[in-house]
Structure formats: structure tokens, C-alpha cells
Design an enzyme around this catalytic site. Structure first.
Site, mmCIF file in Angstrom:
data_model
loop_
_atom_site.group_PDB
_atom_site.id
_atom_site.type_symbol
_atom_site.label_atom_id
_atom_site.label_comp_id
_atom_site.label_asym_id
_atom_site.label_seq_id
_atom_site.Cartn_x
_atom_site.Cartn_y
_atom_site.Cartn_z
ATOM 1 N N ARG A 103 -6.018 -17.829 -9.589
ATOM 2 C CA ARG A 103 -6.770 -17.210 -8.485
ATOM 3 C C ARG A 103 -7.926 -16.349 -8.990
ATOM 4 O O ARG A 103 -7.832 -15.699 -10.033
ATOM 5 C CB ARG A 103 -5.810 -16.435 -7.581
ATOM 6 C CG ARG A 103 -4.836 -17.421 -6.934
ATOM 7 C CD ARG A 103 -3.959 -16.802 -5.929
ATOM 8 N NE ARG A 103 -4.692 -16.322 -4.782
ATOM 9 C CZ ARG A 103 -4.157 -15.568 -3.835
ATOM 10 N NH1 ARG A 103 -2.891 -15.224 -3.924
ATOM 11 N NH2 ARG A 103 -4.867 -15.165 -2.813
ATOM 12 N N ASP B 227 -4.493 -15.231 7.332
ATOM 13 C CA ASP B 227 -3.208 -15.726 6.828
ATOM 14 C C ASP B 227 -2.452 -16.548 7.869
ATOM 15 O O ASP B 227 -1.445 -17.184 7.549
ATOM 16 C CB ASP B 227 -2.335 -14.553 6.373
ATOM 17 C CG ASP B 227 -2.889 -13.885 5.123
ATOM 18 O OD1 ASP B 227 -3.702 -14.513 4.418
ATOM 19 O OD2 ASP B 227 -2.519 -12.731 4.854
ATOM 20 N N ARG C 21 3.330 -19.908 3.177
ATOM 21 C CA ARG C 21 2.856 -20.073 4.562
ATOM 22 C C ARG C 21 2.735 -21.545 4.959
ATOM 23 O O ARG C 21 2.853 -21.888 6.136
ATOM 24 C CB ARG C 21 1.544 -19.316 4.772
ATOM 25 C CG ARG C 21 1.711 -17.815 4.509
ATOM 26 C CD ARG C 21 0.709 -16.957 5.213
ATOM 27 N NE ARG C 21 0.683 -15.622 4.638
ATOM 28 C CZ ARG C 21 1.550 -14.644 4.915
ATOM 29 N NH1 ARG C 21 2.515 -14.844 5.790
ATOM 30 N NH2 ARG C 21 1.452 -13.468 4.325
ATOM 31 N N ARG D 158 0.813 -1.215 0.000
ATOM 32 C CA ARG D 158 0.000 0.000 0.000
ATOM 33 C C ARG D 158 0.846 1.265 0.000
ATOM 34 O O ARG D 158 0.468 2.267 -0.605
ATOM 35 C CB ARG D 158 -0.957 -0.028 1.202
ATOM 36 C CG ARG D 158 -2.124 -1.026 0.990
ATOM 37 C CD ARG D 158 -2.725 -1.426 2.311
ATOM 38 N NE ARG D 158 -3.950 -2.214 2.190
ATOM 39 C CZ ARG D 158 -4.002 -3.537 1.932
ATOM 40 N NH1 ARG D 158 -2.881 -4.230 1.728
ATOM 41 N NH2 ARG D 158 -5.166 -4.172 1.870
ATOM 42 N N SER E 12 -13.306 -9.482 2.342
ATOM 43 C CA SER E 12 -11.988 -9.429 1.692
ATOM 44 C C SER E 12 -11.443 -8.011 1.682
ATOM 45 O O SER E 12 -12.023 -7.109 1.074
ATOM 46 C CB SER E 12 -12.079 -9.949 0.255
ATOM 47 O OG SER E 12 -10.930 -9.553 -0.472
ATOM 48 N N ARG F 54 -5.354 -23.977 0.975
ATOM 49 C CA ARG F 54 -4.659 -24.184 2.259
ATOM 50 C C ARG F 54 -5.338 -25.208 3.148
ATOM 51 O O ARG F 54 -4.696 -25.752 4.054
ATOM 52 C CB ARG F 54 -4.481 -22.838 2.982
ATOM 53 C CG ARG F 54 -3.410 -21.999 2.318
ATOM 54 C CD ARG F 54 -3.107 -20.702 3.016
ATOM 55 N NE ARG F 54 -1.956 -20.068 2.374
ATOM 56 C CZ ARG F 54 -1.667 -18.777 2.442
ATOM 57 N NH1 ARG F 54 -2.445 -17.961 3.128
ATOM 58 N NH2 ARG F 54 -0.604 -18.290 1.829
ATOM 59 N N GLY G 123 -1.281 -11.803 -5.025
ATOM 60 C CA GLY G 123 -2.706 -11.508 -5.140
ATOM 61 C C GLY G 123 -3.029 -10.081 -4.737
ATOM 62 O O GLY G 123 -3.897 -9.430 -5.322
ATOM 63 N N GLN H 246 -8.757 -7.183 0.197
ATOM 64 C CA GLN H 246 -8.239 -6.881 -1.141
ATOM 65 C C GLN H 246 -9.333 -6.288 -2.008
ATOM 66 O O GLN H 246 -9.100 -5.327 -2.746
ATOM 67 C CB GLN H 246 -7.667 -8.144 -1.788
ATOM 68 C CG GLN H 246 -6.390 -8.617 -1.098
ATOM 69 C CD GLN H 246 -5.789 -9.850 -1.720
ATOM 70 O OE1 GLN H 246 -6.385 -10.471 -2.593
ATOM 71 N NE2 GLN H 246 -4.615 -10.225 -1.255
ATOM 72 N N LYS I 18 -6.357 -19.257 -1.634
ATOM 73 C CA LYS I 18 -5.119 -18.518 -1.336
ATOM 74 C C LYS I 18 -4.006 -19.020 -2.279
ATOM 75 O O LYS I 18 -4.303 -19.621 -3.304
ATOM 76 C CB LYS I 18 -4.742 -18.675 0.142
ATOM 77 C CG LYS I 18 -5.774 -18.037 1.085
ATOM 78 C CD LYS I 18 -5.817 -16.530 0.931
ATOM 79 C CE LYS I 18 -6.855 -15.896 1.837
ATOM 80 N NZ LYS I 18 -7.040 -14.475 1.538
HETATM 81 C C1 S3P Z 1 -4.546 -8.946 2.080
HETATM 82 C C2 S3P Z 1 -5.801 -9.416 2.313
HETATM 83 C C3 S3P Z 1 -6.115 -10.845 2.521
HETATM 84 C C4 S3P Z 1 -4.866 -11.651 2.839
HETATM 85 C C5 S3P Z 1 -3.724 -11.311 1.919
HETATM 86 C C6 S3P Z 1 -3.377 -9.835 2.040
HETATM 87 C C7 S3P Z 1 -4.353 -7.508 1.869
HETATM 88 O O1 S3P Z 1 -6.686 -11.361 1.347
HETATM 89 O O2 S3P Z 1 -5.140 -13.026 2.766
HETATM 90 O O3 S3P Z 1 -2.585 -12.086 2.229
HETATM 91 O O4 S3P Z 1 -3.199 -7.034 1.907
HETATM 92 O O5 S3P Z 1 -5.344 -6.793 1.639
HETATM 93 P P1 S3P Z 1 -8.281 -11.292 1.057
HETATM 94 O O6 S3P Z 1 -8.655 -9.891 0.907
HETATM 95 O O7 S3P Z 1 -8.439 -12.063 -0.222
HETATM 96 O O8 S3P Z 1 -8.920 -11.981 2.234
#
Ligand code: S3P
Length: 433
Positions: free
Chosen positions: A122, A314, A386, A26, A166, A345, A94, A168, A341
Site C-alpha cells: 500500500r 469504505d 469488506r 484514534r 484522505s 476493490r 493502513g 489518514q 485499499k
Molecule cells: C480511515 C480513512 C480512510 C478509510 C480507512 C480508515 C481513517 O482511508 O478508507 O478505512 O480511519 O482515517 P483514506 O484516508 O486512505 O481514504
């Protein structure tokens, strides 16, 4: 690259694990589109965050070479990114692809994002759907990368209710919202990590957070700033579990980010009986940080509260190693997100635990693990960082040697893991064959 682990040992000492991965992504993104310079310390020099860094350099942003976690970003302003040369490959990450899809959807130029074999599998529909509602045009290969993002689209603010919890997806929509006309907001079914909101505020951008909804007005200005990134609680988690399960351990993890949307692992391990003491709690640039002291303790199985799942998403592979060492059953449900993921997992953990003689039952949305004696064996990581680090910690309680195969991906989130773990007592050696 493989890990070979001799059984037994304990974790003793005081260490600082590398910087937070989510925040490292970020800070590059927000620093790039800010006005003026951003100075960063604690940046994670892992492959994932470096993928994001490379992509923004490719769009004309001057970013200094990271040195011991320090770097500076010369922000180009909200409208200052340039068309990238060629396809942008973000490797295993991701977070890079989903957040950048939002940020790129509102640019004047088109772009293509791709990644490695794992990333190509993904799901991306989760970001394409809301971004399309905002007016973005993004094509994918049946909902997976590569993503082709058309430039020159006018985005409009929308309200989007996340179907899955989520961070993300939330962040992708909010980043697109910076470039949209009007107000963009996101509703969450459950709290997820809020680093995007906190960091936007740190860059001087107004973010409105209400009950379960976060929003912003497009077209504002981000001001370059100083950002000190704490140690990643997700990387610290392997050591919390290791020190908890290995008798005689006494380990201090320094300067760990304990944001309440990330610290589910501490609450879950404590509920299992772990001895985790937090001290020197402080605020570092809008993020709570503490030193954590972990001493070994007998663990008991629990039903992991469903509301903790997004707050420990995570860390669940590491927590399942704690479960393998606990008395009785640990039940994880409501965790179907683990299936999409870096690997599936739930399947990866079940397979590895079975290899080590730990009885478990797989559910569509989780797994039940019965604590027991850990044997040696060969673990397949499915190229998932992980999974590799979780099973490395299992050796502390194993009765025989463990080989963890294909550990190269550990470098995506935790460069130097093997050396640091060996320094505090894990009997770990790395070999190419
Ligand atoms: C993350 C959000 C999570 C996490 C990933 C990092 C982020 O994913 O599993 O390792 O930095 O916003 P999701 O938003 O898919 O849950």
C-alpha cells in the site's frame, strides 16, 4: 476460513455491530499521549485496532486488556513514549501505519513500522511527502512499508494541501503537528472523516477548523477523558444493504455513529429507494449517534454523486451489492482510491459480480453495475474483509449457493460477523475447507 451461504432468507431483529474502527485507533493514540487516564467503552476488539493497541504497549503505555469493549489507557503525556523493542508490525492496518508515521516522526527515538502482505503493497508516499516537508526523515521500500522513521528530528509546522481526499493523511500530518514547532494545517479537496479533529477537541486540545482547512499549534497538552465509541457505520453498512435487498426484512441497528463525514452510505441507499429510518438521534461524546431501522424496498440504479464518494469510501463494496439488486444501472466514478485499499476493490468487486452473473463495466476510477438476477458461485475475497462481507449479503438474493473463500480477514474489522449475521437470518456457515 470460508463462508458458505445458502440462497435466500431475510434479516430480522435488533443488533449492535462492533465499535468504530477509525475511532478505536484514534482513542489508543490520543489516550497514550494524554496526561492521566482515559476510560473507553465501545472499543473495537478487531485485529486492526488491536495492532495499534499492541504498538503503544510496546512503547511503554499501560493499556488494560479490553473486556466487552471496555479498556483504560494510562496516558504518558506528549513526550512520554518510550523506544519500542524491535520492529512494530501493524498487520493489515493502513490506519495504524499512516497515523503512527505522523505521531512517530516527532519522537526522540527511531522506529520501524511494517505489516502483512497487503499492507506491504500500500502507498505510503502520501504521508512521507508532507511529513518530510515538516522535517521528518522516513525511508520506505519504493514508497511502501516497511517505514523506518528516524528519531531526534525537529519538526516544524507547515500548511499542506492534500492532493487526495484522505483522512489518514490529514490525521498523520495533524498528529505530527502536535510535536512540531508552530502551526500545522491541512487543506482538504473534499471533506473526509473528521474523527481526529473531534477527538482532539474531546481531549481538550484546541483545533482550528475553517473552510476546508484544519490546523493546530504544536506542543499543547491532551487531557485524559472518557470516550464512548459508537457502532461502526462501515460494519452496519453490510446489514443496511442486506435488509434493503432481502424481501420481508425489518432490522434495527442500534447506536450507530452517523457522523456527517461518514454517512454517505445512508444518503446513497436512500437515493436508490432504500427504506432507512433514523431514530433516537443523540450526541455521544461529540459524535452523533442514532438507531437505524431498515425495511426491504425495491431499489433503482443511480449515478452515485461524486461528492459522496469520500463520505462512503469504505461502504462502496456493499453499495455495489445493492446496485446488483437494483433496477437499471448504477454508476460509480471518482473512486480511484478504491484501487489502493486492502485490495483493489474495483477489480475485486467486478470479478465477484461477474462470477454471480451480474453484468458490469470497469472504469479507471469506478464501475458501472447493471442490476439483475444473482446466481451462485465461488467468490475470491483477495483477503479483503469488506469484499467478503459484501458478497455474503449477496446470498440473500441469490438463486444458488455462494462460497466466499478466504474470510479470515473479516476479523480485522468485524469479529463475530458470521455469528451476528446468522442470528438475524443470513444463511451462513463457516468452514475451514
Ligand atoms: C480511515 C480513512 C480512510 C478509510 C480507512 C480508515 C481513517 O482511508 O478508507 O478505512 O480511519 O482515517 P483514506 O484516508 O486512505 O481514504
Amino acid at each position: 476460513m470460508h463462508f458458505y451461504l445458502e440462497p435466500g432468507g431475510k434479516l430480522v431483529g435488533s443488533i449492535r455491530v462492533p465499535g468504530d474502527k477509525s475511532m478505536s485507533h484514534r482513542v489508543i493514540m490520543l489516550g497514550a499521549i494524554a496526561e492521566g487516564k482515559t476510560d473507553v467503552s465501545g472499543f473495537l476488539e478487531g485485529e486492526d485496532a488491536l495492532s495499534t493497541l499492541g504498538a503503544f504497549r510496546n512503547m511503554g503505555v499501560m493499556i488494560s486488556e479490553p473486556e466487552s469493549g471496555r479498556l483504560s489507557i494510562e496516558g504518558v503525556g506528549l513526550r512520554g513514549l518510550q523506544a519500542p523493542t524491535g520492529i512494530m508490525d501493524v498487520g493489515n492496518s493502513g490506519t495504524s501505519i499512516r497515523l503512527m508515521a505522523g505521531l512517530l516522526a516527532g519522537q526522540t527515538f527511531s522506529s520501524v513500522l511494517t505489516g502483512d502482505q497487503s499492507l506491504l503493497r500500500r502507498p505510503m508516499a502520501r504521508v512521507i511527502t508532507p511529513l518530510s516537508q515538516m522535517g521528518a526523515v522516513i525511508s520506505s521500500r519504493e514508497g511502501c512499508p516497511p517505514l523506518e522513521i528516524s528519531g531526534g528530528r525537529k519538526l516544524r509546522g507547515v500548511h499542506y494541501e492534500l492532493p487526495v481526499a484522505s483522512a489518514q493523511v490529514k490525521s498523520s500530518v495533524l498528529l505530527a503537528g502536535l510535536f512540531a514547532e508552530g502551526f500545522t494545517s491541512v487543506g482538504e479537496p473534499a471533506p473526509t472523516r473528521d474523527h481526529t479533529e473531534r477527538m482532539l477537541t474531546g481531549f481538550g486540545y484546541t483545533v482550528e477548523a475553517g473552510s476546508g482547512s484544519i490546523g493546530l499549534e504544536g506542543g499543547g497538552t491532551l487531557q485524559g477523558t472518557r470516550v464512548d465509541i459508537p457502532a461502526d457505520i462501515s460494519s452496519a453498512a453490510f446489514f443496511m444493504v442486506g435488509a434493503s435487498i432481502a424481501e420481508g426484512s425489518d432490522l434495527v441497528l442500534e447506536h450507530v455513529g452517523i457522523n456527517p463525514t461518514r454517512d454517505g452510505v445512508i444518503r446513497i441507499l436512500k437515493a436508490m429507494g432504500a427504506d432507512i429510518e433514523s431514530s433516537n438521534e443523540r450526541d455521544v461524546g461529540g459524535e452523533p449517534v442514532a438507531d437505524l431501522r431498515i425495511r426491504s424496498a425495491p431499489l433503482r440504479g443511480i449515478d452515485i454523486p461524486v461528492e459522496e464518494v469520500p463520505l462512503a469510501i469504505d461502504e462502496l463494496p456493499a453499495i455495489l451489492i445493492a446496485a446488483a439488486c437494483a433496477e437499471g444501472a448504477t454508476v460509480l466514478r471518482g473512486a480511484e482510491e478504491l484501487r489502493v485499499k486492502e485490495s483493489d476493490r474495483i477489480a475485486s468487486m467486478a470479478e465477484g459480480l461477474t462470477q454471480l452473473g451480474i453484468s458490469n463495466t470497469v472504469h479507471a476510477d469506478g464501475i458501472t453495475v447493471i442490476g439483475g438476477d444473482i446466481d451462485g458461485g465461488v467468490i475470491a475475497t483477495h483477503h479483503d474483509h469488506r469484499i467478503a462481507m459484501s458478497f455474503a449479503m449477496a446470498a440473500l438474493r441469490a438463486s444458488n449457493r455462494i462460497k466466499v473463500s478466504d474470510c479470515a480477514h473479516v476479523a480485522t474489522s468485524f469479529p463475530g460477523f458470521a455469528e451476528l449475521a446468522a442470528r438475524v437470518g443470513l444463511r451462513l456457515e463457516v468452514a475451514d475447507t
